[in-house]
Motif scaffolding. Structure first.
Motif, mmCIF file in Angstrom:
data_model
loop_
_atom_site.group_PDB
_atom_site.id
_atom_site.type_symbol
_atom_site.label_atom_id
_atom_site.label_comp_id
_atom_site.label_asym_id
_atom_site.label_seq_id
_atom_site.Cartn_x
_atom_site.Cartn_y
_atom_site.Cartn_z
ATOM 1 N N THR A 126 0.841 -1.201 0.000
ATOM 2 C CA THR A 126 0.000 0.000 0.000
ATOM 3 C C THR A 126 0.872 1.245 0.000
ATOM 4 O OG1 THR A 126 -1.807 -1.157 1.095
ATOM 5 C CG2 THR A 126 -1.820 1.251 1.237
ATOM 6 N N ARG A 127 1.908 1.266 0.829
ATOM 7 C CA ARG A 127 2.826 2.420 0.850
ATOM 8 C C ARG A 127 3.464 2.631 -0.513
ATOM 9 N NH1 ARG A 127 4.801 -0.146 5.275
ATOM 10 N NH2 ARG A 127 6.836 -0.434 4.264
ATOM 11 N N HIS A 128 3.890 1.553 -1.142
ATOM 12 C CA HIS A 128 4.545 1.679 -2.444
ATOM 13 C C HIS A 128 3.548 2.068 -3.531
ATOM 14 C CE1 HIS A 128 8.305 0.611 -0.776
ATOM 15 N NE2 HIS A 128 7.872 -0.563 -0.363
ATOM 16 N N THR A 129 2.326 1.608 -3.416
ATOM 17 C CA THR A 129 1.282 2.041 -4.350
ATOM 18 C C THR A 129 1.089 3.550 -4.246
ATOM 19 O OG1 THR A 129 0.157 -0.108 -4.315
ATOM 20 C CG2 THR A 129 -1.175 1.814 -4.934
ATOM 21 N N ILE A 130 1.033 4.055 -3.032
ATOM 22 C CA ILE A 130 0.889 5.498 -2.805
ATOM 23 C C ILE A 130 2.086 6.239 -3.401
ATOM 24 C CG2 ILE A 130 0.846 7.304 -1.027
ATOM 25 C CD1 ILE A 130 -0.614 5.157 0.780
ATOM 26 N N ALA B 164 -0.439 1.128 -10.456
ATOM 27 C CA ALA B 164 -0.319 2.084 -9.345
ATOM 28 C C ALA B 164 0.070 3.458 -9.864
ATOM 29 C CB ALA B 164 0.704 1.585 -8.325
ATOM 30 N N ARG B 165 0.989 3.505 -10.812
ATOM 31 C CA ARG B 165 1.426 4.794 -11.367
ATOM 32 C C ARG B 165 0.260 5.556 -11.996
ATOM 33 N NH1 ARG B 165 6.857 2.184 -13.737
ATOM 34 N NH2 ARG B 165 8.266 2.815 -12.041
ATOM 35 N N THR B 166 -0.675 4.836 -12.538
ATOM 36 C CA THR B 166 -1.801 5.493 -13.211
ATOM 37 C C THR B 166 -3.068 5.522 -12.362
ATOM 38 O OG1 THR B 166 -2.367 3.432 -14.357
ATOM 39 C CG2 THR B 166 -0.893 4.966 -15.509
ATOM 40 N N GLY B 167 -2.919 5.247 -11.070
ATOM 41 C CA GLY B 167 -4.058 5.357 -10.164
ATOM 42 C C GLY B 167 -4.924 4.119 -10.076
#
Length: 177
Positions: free
Chosen positions: A62-66, A101-104
């Protein structure tokens, strides 16, 4: 080419060099961003302290996704590459998950919501709408977790800005610039 001066390794004091050595051991290489920050040991210490503190918030993916969503929203090529490397090599995220993740987005609905919310925090400069809060709550995040999400966004924002101001050369293994 980086715009801020990176100190020569011989000009770095022993304590700061110890911090850089610890970083190199953690990542398996010495990211240039940290060597540049060593030019101001207090800034390096602040960044490292914040990074250590947010490691206690939420789970690693989750942290890395953020961080990936935030870095992409800020057009920070360096942080996007570094967080991609960390997500792959330390958090076990797939290439597909990193790109989503980069694109939301995410294949996991809860992480997709956190990626979208993170980008909304950036795009609105923190002035998210009630619907944004509702969406992240509906995904299963509590108010204390929403505070944690915003904290991770802001810490990532700090390194995004430092690297964007510097125009830090991407030196991440496998980043392909």
């Amino acid at each position: 080419m980086s715009r801020l001066t990176t100190p020569e390794l011989t000009d770095i004091d022993a304590k700061t060099q110890g911090t850089l050595d610890t970083i190199a051991k953690q990542f398996g290489f010495a990211p240039g961003m940290f060597t540049t920050l060593a030019g101001n040991p207090a800034v390096l210490e602040i960044v490292m302290s914040l990074q250590g503190s947010i490691a206690k918030l939420l789970d690693a993916k989750t942290r890395h996704t953020i961080a990936l969503a935030t870095s992409h929203s800020n057009n920070c090529a360096y942080c996007s590459a570094l967080h991609g490397y960390i997500s792959t090599n330390l958090a076990g995220m797939s290439t597909e998950e990193i790109e989503l993740a980069r694109t939301g987005g995410s294949t996991d609905p809860k992480r997709a919501a956190v990626a979208r919310f993170s980008q909304q925090v950036i795009e609105t400069r923190g002035q998210v709408g009630d619907e944004d809060i509702a969406a992240v709550r509906e995904a299963g995040y509590t108010d204390p977790e929403i505070q944690a999400i915003v904290t991770v966004v802001v810490v990532t924002l700090l390194t995004n800005y430092l690297n964007n101001v510097n125009d830090t050369a991407v030196d991440i293994p496998g980043a392909g610039a």
